[in-house]
Design an enzyme around this catalytic site. Structure first.
Site, PDB file in Angstrom:
ATOM      1  N   ARG A   1       0.842  -3.393  -6.669  1.00  0.00           N
ATOM      2  CA  ARG A   1      -0.628  -4.016  -6.608  1.00  0.00           C
ATOM      3  C   ARG A   1      -1.394  -3.128  -7.610  1.00  0.00           C
ATOM      4  NH1 ARG A   1      -4.371  -7.469  -5.279  1.00  0.00           N
ATOM      5  NH2 ARG A   1      -5.531  -6.985  -3.811  1.00  0.00           N
TER       6      ARG A   1
ATOM      7  N   SER B   1       0.384  -1.100   0.056  1.00  0.00           N
ATOM      8  CA  SER B   1      -0.314   0.082  -0.199  1.00  0.00           C
ATOM      9  C   SER B   1       0.865   1.428  -0.730  1.00  0.00           C
ATOM     10  CB  SER B   1      -1.233  -0.289   1.354  1.00  0.00           C
ATOM     11  OG  SER B   1      -1.818   0.925   1.279  1.00  0.00           O
TER      12      SER B   1
ATOM     13  N   CYS C   1      -2.553  -7.745 -14.991  1.00  0.00           N
ATOM     14  CA  CYS C   1      -3.412  -8.243 -16.049  1.00  0.00           C
ATOM     15  C   CYS C   1      -4.733  -8.864 -16.330  1.00  0.00           C
ATOM     16  CB  CYS C   1      -2.264 -10.100 -16.157  1.00  0.00           C
ATOM     17  SG  CYS C   1      -2.139 -11.185 -15.330  1.00  0.00           S
TER      18      CYS C   1
ATOM     19  N   CYS D   1       5.421 -14.011 -11.024  1.00  0.00           N
ATOM     20  CA  CYS D   1       4.678 -12.903 -10.703  1.00  0.00           C
ATOM     21  C   CYS D   1       4.165 -12.337  -9.218  1.00  0.00           C
ATOM     22  CB  CYS D   1       2.706 -13.884 -10.744  1.00  0.00           C
ATOM     23  SG  CYS D   1       1.424 -13.209 -10.107  1.00  0.00           S
TER      24      CYS D   1
ATOM     25  N   THR E   1      -7.955   1.455   3.837  1.00  0.00           N
ATOM     26  CA  THR E   1      -7.387   0.837   4.486  1.00  0.00           C
ATOM     27  C   THR E   1      -8.450   1.601   5.492  1.00  0.00           C
ATOM     28  OG1 THR E   1      -5.018   1.201   3.470  1.00  0.00           O
ATOM     29  CG2 THR E   1      -5.691   0.592   6.508  1.00  0.00           C
TER      30      THR E   1
ATOM     31  N   CYS F   1       2.578  -5.691 -17.248  1.00  0.00           N
ATOM     32  CA  CYS F   1       2.541  -6.041 -15.920  1.00  0.00           C
ATOM     33  C   CYS F   1       4.284  -5.974 -15.186  1.00  0.00           C
ATOM     34  CB  CYS F   1       3.327  -8.387 -16.752  1.00  0.00           C
ATOM     35  SG  CYS F   1       3.764  -8.732 -15.122  1.00  0.00           S
TER      36      CYS F   1
ATOM     37  N   CYS G   1      -0.121  -9.023  -8.738  1.00  0.00           N
ATOM     38  CA  CYS G   1      -0.792  -7.319  -8.423  1.00  0.00           C
ATOM     39  C   CYS G   1      -1.950  -7.624  -9.288  1.00  0.00           C
ATOM     40  CB  CYS G   1       0.022  -6.271  -9.354  1.00  0.00           C
ATOM     41  SG  CYS G   1       0.033  -6.172 -11.113  1.00  0.00           S
TER      42      CYS G   1
END
Ligand SMILES: Cc1cc2nc3c(=O)[nH]c(=O)nc-3n(C[C@H](O)[C@H](O)[C@H](O)COP(=O)(O)OP(=O)(O)OC[C@H]3O[C@@H](n4cnc5c(N)ncnc54)[C@H](O)[C@@H]3O)c2cc1C
Ligand code: SF4
Lengths: 262, 544
Positions: B299, B55, B519, B513, B335, B488, B516
């Site tokens: 993310r 975050s 894709c 990977c 959050t 990506c 996130c």
């Protein structure tokens, strides 16, 4: 059968090296905040070896033993989640550095307190210091035979047969129980914790001992770590003068000679 | 049925982010207060709680205050108060300080690591009696009739060829009276729920952003803990939504990141390279020049806000957190709303389960949510993000009018379009020439991904599933020059050419990977489906 597996908590060897620094004052490796430590992978494979024996003989009891700070409870939890039965933490303060000899002596006291056992397993070496001495030291103190670098272990009645990794293959060694065996990575991948065992892990017996529970003498290191450092790698790039390939080649030869490389 | 093992709980929570942990904590607080037995089990796919959390973060402690009024004395890791807000417009060589929009004022908020906060919440939850199982992803929904009755955890030991290896361990059925989906943005099971139940029928499509973040250790007089800086403008063109954040933490740390709206049109755009280029700006570069990069990751985040909120309760379960899209975009904060939604869900579930035990729709959850501060907050912010469809300056101007004149209560609501439909054909744009990384403040993708510590067992089926194997070349490459190579952030997708025939094919480096979900969102034909990999896979983020 009762198997005691000695395990150690280490910095995660899979994590990028850039996430670690060395504290020069304490000679300790420091990771960036928020990274969990893990069980040393060879020790995890030692647990796997014990579990394979238990798969064959379900009445086998596996006790995992570690010396470490309170955070080392996590590696015990991991071992119990893989399927070990009981766990013991010998709790020392965070930041205390034990050398191989002190560790072996400490484990010796702990194994004595545990009492009876048939087999002791450990990883071939820890993933952080790579010394590979503790297992043999412990066997010596216990006056039992030690076999190192096991890739296959089979218990036949009161004997154990071990395939041991050597330079160009393996050798088969047999000894009587009780014995100590250090396990090599050739034994194969350790199983992942499964959810059922993980759910049971918190209810399995876990003890926490302190040094005072083990012996009156302080466990002092006999070795001193003088300096821990990350070697500096330097790169220089120089373009050779000269116009023709022949000229450049002879310049290169001279350079290499000056640097005593040829 | 097979010999699958099955276990029952009162409540199963899928996901150990702020929303899932707050749900579990609130449930146990209520049960313990009333001395009721309530079994709560929380599954998290990361190897530890926090390992998959990434975050900013500047955190509004409002929900935390409600959950633990004594959070400060309990030692929650919110210690750097936000003291100074800076909002900057960048051009290629200059930076202009702009008035900070009111939504972006951070007085009373804290700069923190959300990963660290989640670890702390995890400890609180365990102390209250929540059973937390990190390293166990929920891989499948258990549905009976039209009712969700739980989830199934992932199997271990299926080889790349689909056959069982000697490491095989079956998944386990976890049944619950209520299953709480707290998977965060673009949850894989949440997405199946959207398809299975028409939860999105009255909502706009969700629109997303990708956030790429680095953590730095700096030794630098420019570092002033408490400073919060956001930039807009360069290096993005004015038709692309996005910008940077730069938060100064204690202990010489700076969290720096870049968010790009996934409704971007130019298929040649690379969010990763925009971020790297951003750090080379003359106003930014000095901050990092003699620093050390200690973390990298990415993310997706939900940016649809109010208009995109789906139905959040269905037979047997509820959605909480960013999986339901409760992020406040102009504030760039999700959050506090994630936690609050979890707490409201917990209260509604608890009241229901006290007198009932069948899996039903907890209609009190949406009802109470609508009368909570989340609803009001998201309603007021609803037109800001879509107004940036007018471009950067149009959006800024509109936002000022909406915020100052209408105070968020303008008598209209703008709508969103699905991100995957927004790409232009490659002919409409020229490739973007990104500068080479300098290895000091900007880096290449591979050395970056290494800092995410991501790892997956190699011998497993590729967890990025193609519905149709011909689409990557026939459509993605031919029409859009294979945009997955660029969006990506972990270099998972590569177009390779056969050395003899020269024919292109798509290589999927699934091991890299970082989960996130970009894709799954941006693939123009929605042909790529992100599924949970074998347990234990994914990044290991330090305090991100
Ligand atoms: C770059 C960036 C910057 C941000 N900055 C801020 C900020 O400054 N302030 C702020 O308040 N908010 C910020 N946000 C938003 C905030 O991070 C989110 O709103 C918040 O994390 C949402 O919480 P969540 O619990 O819904 O989901 P998440 O935090 O995404 O947590 C979901 C968890 O569920 C797990 N999970 C997912 N699927 C499964 C499964 N199938 N099985 C098991 N586990 C699963 C994941 O591993 C993860 O741990 C930012 C987001 C990003 C991406
Ligand atoms: S493969 Fe998909 S989910 Fe994984 S890092 Fe790349 S874009 Fe993200």
């Amino acid at each position: 059968m009762h198997i005691v597996v000695c395990v150690k908590q280490v910095h995660d060897p899979e994590v990028a090296p850039a996430l670690f620094t060395i504290n020069e004052a304490t000679n300790a490796v420091v990771s960036v905040a928020g990274l969990a430590q893990v069980i040393s992978p060879y020790d995890e494979q030692a647990i796997e070896a014990a579990l394979r024996m238990k798969d064959k003989k379900p009445d086998t009891k596996i006790t995992v033993l570690t010396i470490g700070a309170a955070s080392a409870r996590e590696v015990l939890k991991h071992a119990l989640s893989m399927g070990a039965d009981e766990a013991i933490l010998v709790n020392i303060s965070a930041g205390v550095l034990l050398d191989s000899y002190a560790t072996a002596k400490f484990l010796h006291e702990a194994v004595n307190k545990i009492g009876s056992f048939d087999l002791i397993l450990a990883g071939r070496q820890s993933a952080d210091l790579d010394a590979g001495v503790v297992g043999n030291g412990l066997a010596e103190l216990l006056h039992i035979p030690a076999i190192t670098f096991a890739k296959r272990i089979e218990v036949v009645e009161s004997k154990v047969v071990v395939d041991r990794v050597v330079d160009n293959g393996s050798e088969k060694i047999e000894t009587t129980l009780p014995a100590l065996i250090t396990v090599s990575n050739e034994i194969g991948a350790a199983r992942k914790p499964n959810l059922r065992e993980t759910m049971r892990a918190s209810r399995k017996p876990t003890q926490s001992w302190t040094q005072a529970d083990l012996s009156k003498e302080p466990m002092e290191a006999t070795e001193e770590l003088i300096k821990l450092f990350i070697p500096k790698k330097e790169k220089h790039c120089e373009f050779l003068a000269g116009t023709s390939a022949a000229e450049q080649a002879s310049l290169l030869v001279r350079k290499l000679r000056d640097a005593r490389l040829i | 049925m097979s010999d699958t093992e099955s276990l029952s709980f009162d409540v199963v929570v899928v996901g150990g982010g702020p929303s899932g942990l707050a749900t579990a904590i609130r449930l146990k607080q209520l049960a313990n207060e009333q001395s009721l037995d309530l079994s709560v089990c929380l599954l998290e796919k990361g190897a530890t709680i926090g390992a998959h959390i990434l975050s900013g973060a500047v955190i509004d402690p409002r929900a935390l205050f409600e959950l633990f009024p004594d959070w400060q004395s309990r030692g929650a890791p919110l210690t750097t108060a936000a003291t100074d807000d800076r909002f900057m417009l960048l051009t290629e060589s200059k930076a202009f300080r702009m008035p900070t929009p009111p939504q972006m004022e951070n007085h009373g908020n804290y700069i923190a690591s959300l990963g660290a906060l989640c670890r702390w919440l995890g400890e609180q939850a365990e102390a209250l009696g929540v059973e937390i199982y990190p390293g166990f992803p929920a891989a499948r929904l258990l549905i009976e009739g039209e009712t969700v009755v739980g989830v199934m955890t992932g199997e271990v030991g299926i080889g790349r060829d689909g056959n069982k290896t000697d490491q095989y361990q079956p998944g386990m059925e976890l049944r619950a009276k209520q299953t709480v989906f707290a998977e965060g943005c673009r949850g894989s099971l949440t997405k199946e729920l959207f398809e299975r139940f028409p939860l999105r029928r009255n909502a706009d499509p969700q629109t997303y952003g990708i956030g790429i973040k680095e953590l730095w250790e700096v030794d630098n007089p420019l570092h002033t803990p408490g400073t919060v800086m956001h930039t807009i403008g360069w290096p993005l063109d004015s038709s692309t939504y996005g910008g940077s954040f730069l938060y100064h933490l204690h202990e010489n740390k700076i969290a720096v990141g870049f968010v790009v709206g996934l409704d971007y049109r130019n298929p040649y755009l690379s969010p990763f390279d925009e971020f790297q280029r951003f750090k080379t700006h003359p106003a930014i570069r000095p901050m990092f020049e003699n620093g050390r990069r200690i973390g990298y990751g990415a993310r997706a985040l939900s940016e649809g806000g109010f208009q995109s909120i789906p139905e959040i309760a269905f037979a047997g379960g509820v959605l909480v957190g960013d999986g339901a899209g409760f992020l406040n975009v102009p504030k760039i904060k999700g959050t506090h709303t994630a936690m609050k939604s979890g707490m409201i869900a917990a209260e509604a579930i608890f009241d229901y389960l006290r007198s009932n035990s069948e899996q039903s729709v907890i209609s009190q959850y949406p009802a109470r949510l609508k009368s909570s501060w989340i609803w009001d907050e998201l309603y007021k912010a609803r037109n800001i993000r879509p107004s940036f469809n007018f471009g950067l300056y149009g959006g800024l101007l509109y936002s000022a009018v909406d915020t100052y004149l209408f105070r968020g209560r303008a008598p209209w609501t703008f709508h969103h379009h699905a991100d995957h439909l927004q790409l232009d054909p490659k002919e409409k744009h020229a490739p973007i020439a990104y500068p080479k990384p300098d290895g000091i403040v900007s880096f290449d993708k591979m050395s970056s991904v290494a800092l995410s510590n991501t790892n997956h067992e190699r011998n497993q089926p590729v967890h990025l599933k193609l519905q149709d194997a011909s689409v990557p070349i026939d459509i993605n490459l031919n029409l859009y020059d294979a945009p997955e190579q660029r969006y990506c952030p972990a270099g998972v997708y590569e177009i390779i050419r056969n050395s003899e025939s020269g024919l292109p094919s798509l290589l999927i480096n699934a091991e890299n990977c970082v989960h996130c979900k970009t894709c799954d969102i941006k693939d123009p034909k929605q042909n790529i489906v992100w599924t949970v990999p074998e347990p234990g896979g994914g990044p290991i983020y330090p305090d991100m």
